[in-house]
Design a protein around this motif. Sequence first.
Motif, PDB file in Angstrom:
ATOM      1  N   LEU A   1     -16.355  -4.332   6.268  1.00  0.00           N
ATOM      2  CA  LEU A   1     -15.818  -3.647   5.084  1.00  0.00           C
ATOM      3  C   LEU A   1     -15.176  -2.291   5.376  1.00  0.00           C
ATOM      4  O   LEU A   1     -14.276  -1.852   4.635  1.00  0.00           O
ATOM      5  CB  LEU A   1     -16.953  -3.412   4.068  1.00  0.00           C
ATOM      6  CG  LEU A   1     -17.430  -4.612   3.272  1.00  0.00           C
ATOM      7  CD1 LEU A   1     -18.752  -4.272   2.561  1.00  0.00           C
ATOM      8  CD2 LEU A   1     -16.380  -5.013   2.227  1.00  0.00           C
ATOM      9  N   ALA A   2     -15.614  -1.613   6.438  1.00  0.00           N
ATOM     10  CA  ALA A   2     -15.319  -0.179   6.602  1.00  0.00           C
ATOM     11  C   ALA A   2     -13.838   0.180   6.428  1.00  0.00           C
ATOM     12  O   ALA A   2     -13.506   1.149   5.730  1.00  0.00           O
ATOM     13  CB  ALA A   2     -15.819   0.301   7.962  1.00  0.00           C
ATOM     14  N   GLY A   3     -12.926  -0.590   7.048  1.00  0.00           N
ATOM     15  CA  GLY A   3     -11.503  -0.259   6.978  1.00  0.00           C
ATOM     16  C   GLY A   3     -11.023  -0.205   5.535  1.00  0.00           C
ATOM     17  O   GLY A   3     -10.275   0.704   5.125  1.00  0.00           O
ATOM     18  N   GLN A   4     -11.461  -1.156   4.745  1.00  0.00           N
ATOM     19  CA  GLN A   4     -11.047  -1.228   3.345  1.00  0.00           C
ATOM     20  C   GLN A   4     -11.741  -0.156   2.500  1.00  0.00           C
ATOM     21  O   GLN A   4     -11.139   0.401   1.571  1.00  0.00           O
ATOM     22  CB  GLN A   4     -11.337  -2.655   2.821  1.00  0.00           C
ATOM     23  CG  GLN A   4     -11.184  -2.874   1.340  1.00  0.00           C
ATOM     24  CD  GLN A   4      -9.740  -2.763   0.869  1.00  0.00           C
ATOM     25  OE1 GLN A   4      -8.883  -2.196   1.541  1.00  0.00           O
ATOM     26  NE2 GLN A   4      -9.468  -3.281  -0.305  1.00  0.00           N
ATOM     27  N   ILE A   5     -12.977   0.173   2.832  1.00  0.00           N
ATOM     28  CA  ILE A   5     -13.694   1.230   2.092  1.00  0.00           C
ATOM     29  C   ILE A   5     -12.977   2.567   2.285  1.00  0.00           C
ATOM     30  O   ILE A   5     -12.823   3.352   1.349  1.00  0.00           O
ATOM     31  CB  ILE A   5     -15.171   1.325   2.585  1.00  0.00           C
ATOM     32  CG1 ILE A   5     -15.927   0.019   2.310  1.00  0.00           C
ATOM     33  CG2 ILE A   5     -15.893   2.523   1.964  1.00  0.00           C
ATOM     34  CD1 ILE A   5     -16.149  -0.323   0.871  1.00  0.00           C
ATOM     35  N   GLY A   6     -12.520   2.828   3.521  1.00  0.00           N
ATOM     36  CA  GLY A   6     -11.766   4.058   3.791  1.00  0.00           C
ATOM     37  C   GLY A   6     -10.535   4.139   2.906  1.00  0.00           C
ATOM     38  O   GLY A   6     -10.239   5.186   2.301  1.00  0.00           O
ATOM     39  N   GLU A   7      -9.811   3.018   2.796  1.00  0.00           N
ATOM     40  CA  GLU A   7      -8.599   2.999   1.965  1.00  0.00           C
ATOM     41  C   GLU A   7      -8.950   3.196   0.495  1.00  0.00           C
ATOM     42  O   GLU A   7      -8.256   3.898  -0.243  1.00  0.00           O
ATOM     43  CB  GLU A   7      -7.853   1.665   2.160  1.00  0.00           C
ATOM     44  CG  GLU A   7      -7.135   1.579   3.485  1.00  0.00           C
ATOM     45  CD  GLU A   7      -6.073   2.675   3.628  1.00  0.00           C
ATOM     46  OE1 GLU A   7      -5.071   2.621   2.912  1.00  0.00           O
ATOM     47  OE2 GLU A   7      -6.268   3.588   4.453  1.00  0.00           O
ATOM     48  N   GLN A   8     -10.037   2.568   0.048  1.00  0.00           N
ATOM     49  CA  GLN A   8     -10.431   2.705  -1.372  1.00  0.00           C
ATOM     50  C   GLN A   8     -10.798   4.145  -1.695  1.00  0.00           C
ATOM     51  O   GLN A   8     -10.489   4.657  -2.773  1.00  0.00           O
ATOM     52  CB  GLN A   8     -11.600   1.768  -1.699  1.00  0.00           C
ATOM     53  CG  GLN A   8     -11.182   0.307  -1.749  1.00  0.00           C
ATOM     54  CD  GLN A   8     -12.350  -0.653  -1.946  1.00  0.00           C
ATOM     55  OE1 GLN A   8     -13.512  -0.250  -1.894  1.00  0.00           O
ATOM     56  NE2 GLN A   8     -12.052  -1.920  -2.156  1.00  0.00           N
TER      57      GLN A   8
ATOM     58  N   GLY B   1     -10.668  -5.390   5.468  1.00  0.00           N
ATOM     59  CA  GLY B   1     -11.300  -4.285   6.192  1.00  0.00           C
ATOM     60  C   GLY B   1     -11.226  -4.498   7.692  1.00  0.00           C
ATOM     61  O   GLY B   1     -10.875  -3.579   8.449  1.00  0.00           O
ATOM     62  N   LEU B   2     -11.525  -5.704   8.131  1.00  0.00           N
ATOM     63  CA  LEU B   2     -11.452  -5.988   9.571  1.00  0.00           C
ATOM     64  C   LEU B   2     -10.022  -5.895  10.073  1.00  0.00           C
ATOM     65  O   LEU B   2      -9.770  -5.392  11.174  1.00  0.00           O
ATOM     66  CB  LEU B   2     -12.001  -7.386   9.862  1.00  0.00           C
ATOM     67  CG  LEU B   2     -13.506  -7.448  10.062  1.00  0.00           C
ATOM     68  CD1 LEU B   2     -13.995  -8.889  10.080  1.00  0.00           C
ATOM     69  CD2 LEU B   2     -13.904  -6.755  11.371  1.00  0.00           C
ATOM     70  N   LYS B   3      -9.099  -6.370   9.264  1.00  0.00           N
ATOM     71  CA  LYS B   3      -7.684  -6.308   9.668  1.00  0.00           C
ATOM     72  C   LYS B   3      -7.245  -4.840   9.823  1.00  0.00           C
ATOM     73  O   LYS B   3      -6.596  -4.478  10.806  1.00  0.00           O
ATOM     74  CB  LYS B   3      -6.833  -7.035   8.617  1.00  0.00           C
ATOM     75  CG  LYS B   3      -5.361  -7.049   8.942  1.00  0.00           C
ATOM     76  CD  LYS B   3      -4.605  -7.956   7.990  1.00  0.00           C
ATOM     77  CE  LYS B   3      -3.114  -7.730   7.980  1.00  0.00           C
ATOM     78  NZ  LYS B   3      -2.535  -7.085   9.125  1.00  0.00           N
ATOM     79  N   ILE B   4      -7.642  -4.000   8.859  1.00  0.00           N
ATOM     80  CA  ILE B   4      -7.265  -2.574   8.930  1.00  0.00           C
ATOM     81  C   ILE B   4      -7.843  -1.954  10.209  1.00  0.00           C
ATOM     82  O   ILE B   4      -7.158  -1.256  10.953  1.00  0.00           O
ATOM     83  CB  ILE B   4      -7.750  -1.822   7.664  1.00  0.00           C
ATOM     84  CG1 ILE B   4      -6.946  -2.283   6.438  1.00  0.00           C
ATOM     85  CG2 ILE B   4      -7.668  -0.305   7.846  1.00  0.00           C
ATOM     86  CD1 ILE B   4      -7.507  -1.841   5.098  1.00  0.00           C
ATOM     87  N   THR B   5      -9.114  -2.220  10.468  1.00  0.00           N
ATOM     88  CA  THR B   5      -9.755  -1.618  11.649  1.00  0.00           C
ATOM     89  C   THR B   5      -9.116  -2.129  12.934  1.00  0.00           C
ATOM     90  O   THR B   5      -8.826  -1.358  13.854  1.00  0.00           O
ATOM     91  CB  THR B   5     -11.274  -1.928  11.639  1.00  0.00           C
ATOM     92  OG1 THR B   5     -11.822  -1.379  10.442  1.00  0.00           O
ATOM     93  CG2 THR B   5     -11.978  -1.319  12.837  1.00  0.00           C
ATOM     94  N   ARG B   6      -8.857  -3.432  13.011  1.00  0.00           N
ATOM     95  CA  ARG B   6      -8.270  -3.975  14.249  1.00  0.00           C
ATOM     96  C   ARG B   6      -6.843  -3.466  14.442  1.00  0.00           C
ATOM     97  O   ARG B   6      -6.444  -3.154  15.556  1.00  0.00           O
ATOM     98  CB  ARG B   6      -8.317  -5.507  14.223  1.00  0.00           C
ATOM     99  CG  ARG B   6      -9.743  -6.032  14.385  1.00  0.00           C
ATOM    100  CD  ARG B   6      -9.765  -7.533  14.429  1.00  0.00           C
ATOM    101  NE  ARG B   6      -9.030  -8.043  15.561  1.00  0.00           N
ATOM    102  CZ  ARG B   6      -8.546  -9.273  15.645  1.00  0.00           C
ATOM    103  NH1 ARG B   6      -8.733 -10.130  14.655  1.00  0.00           N
ATOM    104  NH2 ARG B   6      -7.888  -9.663  16.721  1.00  0.00           N
ATOM    105  N   ASP B   7      -6.070  -3.387  13.350  1.00  0.00           N
ATOM    106  CA  ASP B   7      -4.705  -2.852  13.469  1.00  0.00           C
ATOM    107  C   ASP B   7      -4.739  -1.388  13.901  1.00  0.00           C
ATOM    108  O   ASP B   7      -3.973  -0.963  14.759  1.00  0.00           O
ATOM    109  CB  ASP B   7      -3.947  -2.959  12.136  1.00  0.00           C
ATOM    110  CG  ASP B   7      -3.548  -4.404  11.830  1.00  0.00           C
ATOM    111  OD1 ASP B   7      -3.690  -5.258  12.733  1.00  0.00           O
ATOM    112  OD2 ASP B   7      -3.117  -4.668  10.688  1.00  0.00           O
ATOM    113  N   ARG B   8      -5.647  -0.621  13.289  1.00  0.00           N
ATOM    114  CA  ARG B   8      -5.744   0.812  13.592  1.00  0.00           C
ATOM    115  C   ARG B   8      -6.080   1.039  15.072  1.00  0.00           C
ATOM    116  O   ARG B   8      -5.599   1.976  15.689  1.00  0.00           O
ATOM    117  CB  ARG B   8      -6.855   1.377  12.693  1.00  0.00           C
ATOM    118  CG  ARG B   8      -7.144   2.827  12.843  1.00  0.00           C
ATOM    119  CD  ARG B   8      -8.166   3.242  11.790  1.00  0.00           C
ATOM    120  NE  ARG B   8      -7.574   3.594  10.507  1.00  0.00           N
ATOM    121  CZ  ARG B   8      -8.172   3.444   9.327  1.00  0.00           C
ATOM    122  NH1 ARG B   8      -9.398   2.939   9.258  1.00  0.00           N
ATOM    123  NH2 ARG B   8      -7.572   3.806   8.211  1.00  0.00           N
ATOM    124  N   LEU B   9      -6.919   0.141  15.609  1.00  0.00           N
ATOM    125  CA  LEU B   9      -7.405   0.339  16.984  1.00  0.00           C
ATOM    126  C   LEU B   9      -6.724  -0.598  17.974  1.00  0.00           C
ATOM    127  O   LEU B   9      -7.285  -0.903  19.030  1.00  0.00           O
ATOM    128  CB  LEU B   9      -8.933   0.136  17.013  1.00  0.00           C
ATOM    129  CG  LEU B   9      -9.746   1.085  16.122  1.00  0.00           C
ATOM    130  CD1 LEU B   9     -11.233   0.762  16.210  1.00  0.00           C
ATOM    131  CD2 LEU B   9      -9.510   2.549  16.502  1.00  0.00           C
TER     132      LEU B   9
END
Length: 385
Positions: free
Chosen positions: A368-375, A98-106
């Motif tokens: 968790l947020a980045g991964q929750i969005g994907e789920q 989740g953190l990786k998704i958010t950091r990559d996105r931003l």
Amino acid sequence: MSSASMPSTLSFWERESFSRLDIAIVGGGIVGMSVAASVIERWPDRQVTIIERSSIPYGASTRNAGFACFGSLTEVAADIQSMGSDNARELLFDRWLGLKITRDRLKQYDIGYNDFGGYEIIDESLSHTIGQIDAINELVEDFIPDYLQILPKDIKLGLRLNSEQQLVSMAQEGQVDTGKLLKSMYTYCSSIGVEFLCGLNVNKIESKEAGASLIVDDAQRGTIEMSANQVVLCTNAFTQLLAPEEQIDPGRGQVLITKPINGLKFRGNLHLDEGFYYLRNVGNRILFGGGRNLDRIGETKTSFDLNDSIQTRLDGMLEGVLELNETPQIDMRWSGIMAFGKTKMPIVRLREDGLLIATKMSGMGIALAGQIGEQLADLMDDKNL
Ligand SMILES: Cc1cc2nc3c(=O)[nH]c(=O)nc-3n(C[C@H](O)[C@H](O)[C@H](O)COP(=O)(O)OP(=O)(O)OC[C@H]3O[C@@H](n4cnc5c(N)ncnc54)[C@H](O)[C@@H]3O)c2cc1C
């Protein structure tokens, strides 16, 4: 006045363009915005609207400690005991991803990320958890190599440690500037076409044959009825007001922040007392929070006030933990509301009434947020929604 001449709350134009929605996300915190981002990234032609009751999100996302963390030694040890190794690993993995998704996105934005590291003070009463370090490291080796390390006794990092205490570090742990993170998410979501309707409190959601209707309170206009093809509930601790059957308990978290402290040595995140207390530097200030365990029942609430005895405890512990040259002055105190339940696993599901739900972050929603969005987007994909 005859009903024929009663004014409509919405004009024709407002009804056609603003109240008939495709995907309505209720709740504009980090999870609501992450769900919106995942959906639009996957289906750029869908129309996604976030409905948020306040001008600034008003729950936990803008009021937390900003740890970019996955779980401390004592927390993971307790999770393994309560839910088994597989679930504990899954939760750690989802936080890490989740953190990786958010950091990559931003990655084009300044979210105030610092990789100062994370540490936990292990008191003598919890020293048995030290024996679990190798097993935990093996459990997460494929995504966080060498996760937990015991630090040599002569490394103090500006902390007051007694001879019985041990310091354990958590690899890859960092910190974000919570305000910059949320503002960056807002700017990113707007840039990809997510619409925001702020200052609207959703009072009721009713399932219809196709989609749902939302009864919404607007401070200026009163009650408005809107409709949506899909509704996603991202209201975390406030979910029960709209979906009383969900098993979610609110949990208030209280924090304080000091004024800048001359000569402050500590840099990073510190977990204390099984995670019931947490502390980090914000520049030369210290943010210190926790103490919910002092009054678990009293802190199971959605009001944003403070509990004096918890704040007094935080004040008292501050100087006991840090090596300081001066008594810290408190600048601000505030609270935020988290969501907990019987298990720590978040809820991401499609209910029988057609409502989608992404909620109950158990105090770790920034991770968790980045991964929750994907789920949630995966779920929409699976169900052809
Ligand atoms: C003190 C504190 C410290 C924390 N520290 C960390 C940390 O270091 N790391 C970490 O990962 N997590 C941390 N957390 C947890 C993290 O902040 C939350 O898990 C996360 O913010 C939850 O995000 P969310 O979007 O699900 O919920 P929220 O941020 O609560 O968002 C829900 C939104 O829904 C809106 N809403 C509610 N009801 C309605 C309605 N009826 N109509 C319209 N809008 C509505 C609210 O106004 C709110 O903005 C901490 C939390 C607190 C309180």
